[in-house]
Write a protein that holds these residues in place. Structure first.
Motif, PDB file in Angstrom:
ATOM      1  N   ARG A   1       1.017  -1.242   0.601  1.00  0.00           N
ATOM      2  CA  ARG A   1      -0.476  -0.023   0.159  1.00  0.00           C
ATOM      3  C   ARG A   1       0.866   1.238   0.104  1.00  0.00           C
ATOM      4  NH1 ARG A   1       1.759   2.768   3.704  1.00  0.00           N
ATOM      5  NH2 ARG A   1       1.434   2.621   6.024  1.00  0.00           N
ATOM      6  N   ALA A   2       0.271   2.307  -0.439  1.00  0.00           N
ATOM      7  CA  ALA A   2       1.090   3.738  -0.891  1.00  0.00           C
ATOM      8  C   ALA A   2       0.142   4.197  -0.922  1.00  0.00           C
ATOM      9  CB  ALA A   2       2.173   3.455  -1.981  1.00  0.00           C
ATOM     10  N   LYS A   3       0.870   6.020  -0.231  1.00  0.00           N
ATOM     11  CA  LYS A   3      -0.152   7.247   0.017  1.00  0.00           C
ATOM     12  C   LYS A   3      -0.262   7.329  -1.111  1.00  0.00           C
ATOM     13  CE  LYS A   3       0.748   7.993   5.858  1.00  0.00           C
ATOM     14  NZ  LYS A   3       1.089   8.640   5.992  1.00  0.00           N
ATOM     15  N   ILE A   4      -1.794   8.155  -1.329  1.00  0.00           N
ATOM     16  CA  ILE A   4      -1.582   8.932  -2.184  1.00  0.00           C
ATOM     17  C   ILE A   4      -2.487  10.265  -1.302  1.00  0.00           C
ATOM     18  CG2 ILE A   4      -3.510   9.729  -3.575  1.00  0.00           C
ATOM     19  CD1 ILE A   4      -4.516   6.854  -4.545  1.00  0.00           C
ATOM     20  N   ASN A   5      -2.500  10.767   0.197  1.00  0.00           N
ATOM     21  CA  ASN A   5      -2.967  12.152   0.335  1.00  0.00           C
ATOM     22  C   ASN A   5      -2.984  10.905   2.156  1.00  0.00           C
ATOM     23  OD1 ASN A   5      -5.726  11.087   0.799  1.00  0.00           O
ATOM     24  ND2 ASN A   5      -5.596  13.234  -0.087  1.00  0.00           N
ATOM     25  N   GLN A   6      -2.880  11.875   3.229  1.00  0.00           N
ATOM     26  CA  GLN A   6      -3.642  10.808   4.498  1.00  0.00           C
ATOM     27  C   GLN A   6      -4.614  10.386   4.259  1.00  0.00           C
ATOM     28  OE1 GLN A   6      -1.353  12.029   6.986  1.00  0.00           O
ATOM     29  NE2 GLN A   6       0.217  12.600   5.261  1.00  0.00           N
ATOM     30  N   SER A   7      -5.144  10.283   3.492  1.00  0.00           N
ATOM     31  CA  SER A   7      -6.724   9.582   3.450  1.00  0.00           C
ATOM     32  C   SER A   7      -7.053   8.535   2.299  1.00  0.00           C
ATOM     33  CB  SER A   7      -7.544  10.191   3.100  1.00  0.00           C
ATOM     34  OG  SER A   7      -7.854  11.600   4.308  1.00  0.00           O
ATOM     35  N   TYR A   8      -6.309   8.660   1.058  1.00  0.00           N
ATOM     36  CA  TYR A   8      -6.606   7.246   0.019  1.00  0.00           C
ATOM     37  C   TYR A   8      -5.298   6.241   0.169  1.00  0.00           C
ATOM     38  CZ  TYR A   8     -10.884   9.380  -0.401  1.00  0.00           C
ATOM     39  OH  TYR A   8     -12.277   9.719  -0.697  1.00  0.00           O
ATOM     40  N   ARG A   9      -5.390   5.469  -0.260  1.00  0.00           N
ATOM     41  CA  ARG A   9      -3.738   4.745  -0.708  1.00  0.00           C
ATOM     42  C   ARG A   9      -4.807   3.589  -1.826  1.00  0.00           C
ATOM     43  NH1 ARG A   9      -2.880   7.158   2.680  1.00  0.00           N
ATOM     44  NH2 ARG A   9      -2.484   6.381   5.143  1.00  0.00           N
ATOM     45  N   ALA A  10      -3.202   3.668  -2.417  1.00  0.00           N
ATOM     46  CA  ALA A  10      -2.931   2.838  -3.478  1.00  0.00           C
ATOM     47  C   ALA A  10      -2.450   1.510  -3.109  1.00  0.00           C
ATOM     48  CB  ALA A  10      -1.899   3.552  -4.298  1.00  0.00           C
ATOM     49  N   LEU A  11      -3.344   0.352  -3.456  1.00  0.00           N
ATOM     50  CA  LEU A  11      -2.583  -0.878  -3.674  1.00  0.00           C
ATOM     51  C   LEU A  11      -2.237  -1.805  -4.786  1.00  0.00           C
ATOM     52  CD1 LEU A  11      -5.766  -2.202  -1.668  1.00  0.00           C
ATOM     53  CD2 LEU A  11      -3.268  -1.575  -0.704  1.00  0.00           C
ATOM     54  N   LEU A  12      -0.475  -2.025  -4.518  1.00  0.00           N
ATOM     55  CA  LEU A  12       0.026  -2.312  -5.808  1.00  0.00           C
ATOM     56  C   LEU A  12       0.171  -3.642  -5.324  1.00  0.00           C
ATOM     57  CD1 LEU A  12       1.102   0.913  -4.525  1.00  0.00           C
ATOM     58  CD2 LEU A  12       1.695   1.061  -7.252  1.00  0.00           C
ATOM     59  N   ILE A  13       0.731  -4.390  -6.830  1.00  0.00           N
ATOM     60  CA  ILE A  13       0.973  -5.646  -6.503  1.00  0.00           C
ATOM     61  C   ILE A  13       3.300  -5.617  -7.597  1.00  0.00           C
ATOM     62  CG2 ILE A  13      -0.229  -7.288  -5.523  1.00  0.00           C
ATOM     63  CD1 ILE A  13      -0.538  -8.287  -9.120  1.00  0.00           C
ATOM     64  N   PRO A  14       3.733  -5.991  -7.410  1.00  0.00           N
ATOM     65  CA  PRO A  14       4.648  -5.740  -8.089  1.00  0.00           C
ATOM     66  C   PRO A  14       5.085  -7.139  -9.196  1.00  0.00           C
ATOM     67  CG  PRO A  14       5.737  -6.502  -6.166  1.00  0.00           C
ATOM     68  CD  PRO A  14       4.070  -6.018  -5.635  1.00  0.00           C
ATOM     69  N   VAL A  15       5.049  -7.195 -10.741  1.00  0.00           N
ATOM     70  CA  VAL A  15       5.406  -7.904 -11.425  1.00  0.00           C
ATOM     71  C   VAL A  15       6.163  -8.626 -11.976  1.00  0.00           C
ATOM     72  CG1 VAL A  15       4.105  -7.935 -13.810  1.00  0.00           C
ATOM     73  CG2 VAL A  15       2.946  -6.297 -12.167  1.00  0.00           C
ATOM     74  N   GLU A  16       7.438  -7.452 -12.100  1.00  0.00           N
ATOM     75  CA  GLU A  16       8.742  -7.895 -12.746  1.00  0.00           C
ATOM     76  C   GLU A  16       9.342  -6.497 -13.293  1.00  0.00           C
ATOM     77  OE1 GLU A  16       8.047  -9.300 -16.502  1.00  0.00           O
ATOM     78  OE2 GLU A  16       6.824  -7.420 -17.655  1.00  0.00           O
ATOM     79  N   THR A  17      10.758  -7.343 -13.494  1.00  0.00           N
ATOM     80  CA  THR A  17      11.656  -6.554 -13.981  1.00  0.00           C
ATOM     81  C   THR A  17      11.845  -6.582 -14.676  1.00  0.00           C
ATOM     82  OG1 THR A  17      12.297  -5.954 -11.583  1.00  0.00           O
ATOM     83  CG2 THR A  17      14.173  -5.034 -13.092  1.00  0.00           C
ATOM     84  N   ASP A  18      12.560  -4.822 -16.065  1.00  0.00           N
ATOM     85  CA  ASP A  18      12.802  -5.157 -17.037  1.00  0.00           C
ATOM     86  C   ASP A  18      14.108  -5.461 -17.486  1.00  0.00           C
ATOM     87  OD1 ASP A  18      13.244  -2.513 -16.833  1.00  0.00           O
ATOM     88  OD2 ASP A  18      11.742  -1.610 -18.306  1.00  0.00           O
ATOM     89  N   GLU A  19      14.005  -5.526 -18.686  1.00  0.00           N
ATOM     90  CA  GLU A  19      15.892  -5.554 -18.555  1.00  0.00           C
ATOM     91  C   GLU A  19      16.698  -4.567 -18.395  1.00  0.00           C
ATOM     92  OE1 GLU A  19      13.599  -4.442 -22.648  1.00  0.00           O
ATOM     93  OE2 GLU A  19      13.637  -6.047 -20.718  1.00  0.00           O
ATOM     94  N   ARG A  20      16.265  -3.361 -18.604  1.00  0.00           N
ATOM     95  CA  ARG A  20      16.678  -2.381 -17.681  1.00  0.00           C
ATOM     96  C   ARG A  20      17.243  -2.066 -16.048  1.00  0.00           C
ATOM     97  NH1 ARG A  20      13.724   2.466 -21.244  1.00  0.00           N
ATOM     98  NH2 ARG A  20      12.556   1.916 -20.609  1.00  0.00           N
ATOM     99  N   GLY A  21      16.419  -3.151 -15.924  1.00  0.00           N
ATOM    100  CA  GLY A  21      16.211  -2.795 -14.023  1.00  0.00           C
ATOM    101  C   GLY A  21      14.653  -1.762 -13.467  1.00  0.00           C
ATOM    102  N   ARG A  22      13.674  -1.413 -14.849  1.00  0.00           N
ATOM    103  CA  ARG A  22      12.802  -0.894 -14.046  1.00  0.00           C
ATOM    104  C   ARG A  22      11.530  -1.893 -13.714  1.00  0.00           C
ATOM    105  NH1 ARG A  22       9.119   3.101 -18.281  1.00  0.00           N
ATOM    106  NH2 ARG A  22       9.167   0.355 -19.394  1.00  0.00           N
ATOM    107  N   GLN A  23      11.032  -1.816 -12.145  1.00  0.00           N
ATOM    108  CA  GLN A  23      10.308  -2.084 -11.758  1.00  0.00           C
ATOM    109  C   GLN A  23       8.840  -1.602 -12.755  1.00  0.00           C
ATOM    110  OE1 GLN A  23      10.537  -0.859  -7.838  1.00  0.00           O
ATOM    111  NE2 GLN A  23      11.672  -3.356  -7.663  1.00  0.00           N
ATOM    112  N   HIS A  24       8.180  -3.185 -12.775  1.00  0.00           N
ATOM    113  CA  HIS A  24       6.002  -2.754 -13.841  1.00  0.00           C
ATOM    114  C   HIS A  24       5.746  -3.177 -11.898  1.00  0.00           C
ATOM    115  CE1 HIS A  24       3.170  -4.865 -16.373  1.00  0.00           C
ATOM    116  NE2 HIS A  24       2.863  -3.571 -15.499  1.00  0.00           N
TER     117      HIS A  24
END
Length: 760
Positions: free
Chosen positions: A55-78
């Protein structure tokens, strides 16, 4: 470290419900997260239950829920965003999983259930931020259930639900629910396949039927790796934040229609078929949506140049609607240019125009004008044995539909769905009368639309034959006209509202596309057939056996409206065909929506009915003039009135405007005429439309069905049942145009078609 973000459809659904300020904050959050997901202000943390969910903060009241999918060849996370919600609605028990049937990623939220349901399943929810959250209970409190009430799905086992594709986290809860209300809450947060399976079982579908119609069409050929999140996401419909999120915020729920199909719908639209395929289902199940996505899928596979795909339907206004929706679905102009969108009679007229010089062209007359000419002929001949409507139907459906050119052909022709049997002498009499009628029209320089369809079919059959001759021997192929290329007209043909096409239309379409993989895709529901065009696709060279799919879940009409509409459609055990000499039904057909029970009101006479309807419409107009927050909004186009005939139409509009204080727009073949608040039209005009609130008025005995059909009750019982079924279909179509609220009124005695809902 930068990141790539995608949006799961459940998260997008939640975004629709948030106010514009929060949507703006979310879009800013996405920008910051992509730039650096580890920056302290985002406070990225794992949930204690499923550690894959952060979970990550959008602001004090709202949250985004995320899951890591993969990391590409450039090391960038999806990362995939699976939910956007208030912090008090974030629980450690939230879970993601790979569905063992579809291999897609599923997000499961049990917080939609009530306390007692969770207790019976042995589940307790824990807030993820207990120190920051006010002591608000997660689920809505509800009264204790009656102890001896049996589980709603008690006849099934966990293994059976698992095999059908129900999400693992929902199985215990599904087996514990005891009421329809609990089931509704459970599926409101359930993955789409789980929703379809559970609703199908609750609606009375057998395990085998659910397996065949819901699960098997979306099942992978090999079992998926339940730990492979990356592959699961690749199978799941998601939006790229970079390209799509801002459009989602701007467009609202229509965005969901464009991108997210139910698994059964998606598999049906994107499947490779070995020949003609058909999708059926009741109103609101998404047949038209599937047809549009089918066109998108096919056009994206084309490799050579030129127009290759036809999308056709029965009427001009439906074709215009399809064109508009396809334009929104397919953003690339070069792909859109490769699709012809036109109604079926326009297509027939184009074919005739290409193959006929100006001197030999004829004016086309309506069915009503043809009826007048036939009656005049019978009057001049003093012919009393046959009625004009029977002769015209025999001509259209049997003679023109099967392209019969001789009396001997007619003697041996099949007449499925035509009612009474005919002796050889009777067929001889009918053939002579129809020859005289055709000669009469020819003298007038006129033809019916049925004749036009049959002529167009013959031209296309000749073109197809030339294409086959050229294929077998290019050097000797004969094309004496010099105007038709040695190719089939289209690579693929997609048909919507298929139940209303004439037999000659089908012969024309069959000849327009080379038989083979993905040639014809057909969407329709014979419960909604409102014209007399009875066909058997198999007899017309279109074999759909083994390539038919049925959709059972309505996303448009409330359960309450649907229940009453079905009772009208299937009253007196009415039987509907499946376009191929079989029987169709709507077993297991169920809605995901709830609303008020439809209203049925009787009045003493027509003036009092008009007054009552006027008062009802004024109330609806006023209620829809403000939104939930009290802000003013325009109710125009959200309320409609359906009537039985044009005489009523004129009277209703005159009364509502002069005495009801309302403005009206008449529904025509080209859409609403004017910008009035209330749309008014005959029931036939409501095909393919949708309104929040709808009144069907004048549904009295003697108006629907028309009294003339009584003459068939004894003389031609099959024709009598056909006319009854057509009237039921018309009322069924009209009733299911209502999305939220439906009222049906009459004066004097109600139509006998209403007996199942008024006296049942």
């Amino acid at each position: 470290m930068t990141a790539r973000l995608s949006l799961h459809y459940k998260a997008e659904e939640e975004l629709y419900k948030l106010d514009r300020t929060v949507k703006g904050l979310f879009y800013d959050f996405c920008h910051r997260f992509r730039k650096n997901p580890d920056q302290p202000g985002l406070d990225l943390k794992k949930l204690k239950g499923d550690s894959r969910i952060h979970r990550a903060k959008i602001n004090q009241s709202y949250r985004a829920l995320l899951i890591p999918v993969e990391t590409d060849e450039r090391g960038r996370q999806h990362w995939l965003i699976i939910a956007v919600r208030h912090r008090k609605d974030v629980y450690d028990e939230l879970q993601v999983a790979v569905n063992r049937v579809t291999g897609e990623l599923e997000f499961v939220d049990l917080a939609v259930m009530g306390d007692s349901s969770l207790q019976r399943a042995g589940i307790t929810l824990t807030p993820a931020e207990p120190d920051d959250v006010a002591p608000t209970p997660a689920p809505i409190r509800e009264p204790d259930q009656v102890p001896d009430r049996p589980p709603l799905l008690g006849a099934y086992t966990a293994d059976q639900l698992r095999d059908l594709g129900v999400a693992e986290q929902l199985i215990d809860l599904a087996l514990a629910v005891t009421t329809d209300e609990e089931l509704d809450r459970l599926v409101s947060g359930a993955p789409l396949l789980s929703k379809d399976v559970l609703y199908g079982l609750a609606a009375g579908m057998s395990i085998d039927s659910v397996l065949e119609e819901v699960t098997r069409p979306v099942k992978l050929s090999t079992a998926p790796d339940l730990a492979d999140i990356s592959t699961a996401v690749s199978r799941t419909n998601v939006s790229s934040i970079d390209d799509d999120v801002q459009a989602a915020l701007d467009e609202g729920s229509f965005r969901s229609w464009k991108h997210y199909l139910h698994p059964t719908q998606a598999k049906t639209a994107r499947r490779e078929y070995t020949g003609p395929a058909r999708v059926s289902g009741g109103p609101g199940t998404g047949k038209t949506v599937v047809a549009l996505h089918r066109v998108k899928y096919l056009v994206e596979q084309l490799t050579d140049d030129g127009v290759q795909i036809l999308l056709t339907t029965f009427t001009a206004n439906l074709a215009a609607d399809l064109r508009l929706r396809l334009t929104s679905l397919i953003s690339e102009p070069e792909l859109l240019a490769r699709v012809d969108v036109m109604h079926i009679d326009q297509l027939a007229a184009r074919v005739i125009g290409e193959n006929t010089d100006q001197r030999n062209r004829r004016k086309r007359i309506s069915d009503q004008a043809a009826m007048i000419e036939m009656r005049q002929l019978l009057l001049e001949l003093d012919e009393k044995r046959w009625e004009a409507d029977f002769l015209l139907d025999e001509w259209e459906q049997v003679i023109l539909g099967q392209a019969l050119t001789s009396r001997s052909d007619y003697f041996s022709a099949r007449r499925g769905g035509r009612g009474r049997a005919l002796t050889r002498p009777e067929r001889s009499q009918i053939w002579k009368l129809i020859e005289q009628f055709a000669a009469r029209l020819d003298k007038l320089g006129a033809e019916t639309w049925g004749q036009a369809a049959e002529r167009a079919a013959r031209f296309e059959i000749e073109r197809a034959a030339a294409a086959e001759r050229y294929r077998s021997s290019p050097a000797t192929a004969d094309d004496s006209s010099g105007s038709r290329p040695f190719v089939y007209r289209y690579r693929h043909v997609v048909v919507d509202e298929a139940q209303d096409l004439r037999a000659a239309h089908w012969k024309m379409l069959r000849a327009m596309v080379e038989p083979g993989p993905n040639d014809l895709f057909i969407a329709g529901d014979t419960h909604q057939r409102i014209y007399d065009h009875q066909v058997s696709l198999g007899a017309l060279g279109i074999n759909i056996r083994g390539r038919s799919r049925r959709l059972t879940l309505s996303y448009r009409t409330t359960r309450e409206i649907l229940e009453h509409a079905l009772r009208i459609a299937e009253g007196n055990k009415t039987v509907y065909d499946d376009l191929d000499d079989g029987v169709d039904n709507l077993s297991g057909y169920r809605s995901v929506l709830h609303g008020p029970t439809p209203t049925f009101l009787g009045y003493q006479n027509w003036p009092s009915e008009l007054a009552g309807v006027g008062t009802l419409l004024q109330g609806w107009r006023d209620e829809l003039s403000t939104d939930d927050d009290g802000a003013r909004q325009d109710p125009s186009g959200h309320v409609a009135v359906a009537v039985a005939d044009h005489e009523q139409l004129t009277q209703v509009i005159e009364y509502l405007e002069k005495q009801g204080g309302l403005t009206c727009a008449e529904l025509t073949k080209d859409g609403p005429r004017g910008d009035g608040e209330i749309h008014v039209g005959t029931m036939h005009r409501f095909k393919g439309l949708e309104y929040q609130r709808l009144a069907i008025i004048g549904v009295r005995k003697g108006a629907i069905p028309r009294p003339y059909i009584e003459r068939y009750r004894r003389s031609d019982p099959q024709r009598y049942e056909l006319e009854q079924r057509k009237a039921r279909s018309l009322l069924f179509v009209a009733a299911t145009r209502a999305r939220d609220v439906l009222a049906i009124t009459w004066h004097g005695a109600p139509s006998p078609l209403l007996d199942p809902v008024v006296n049942g």
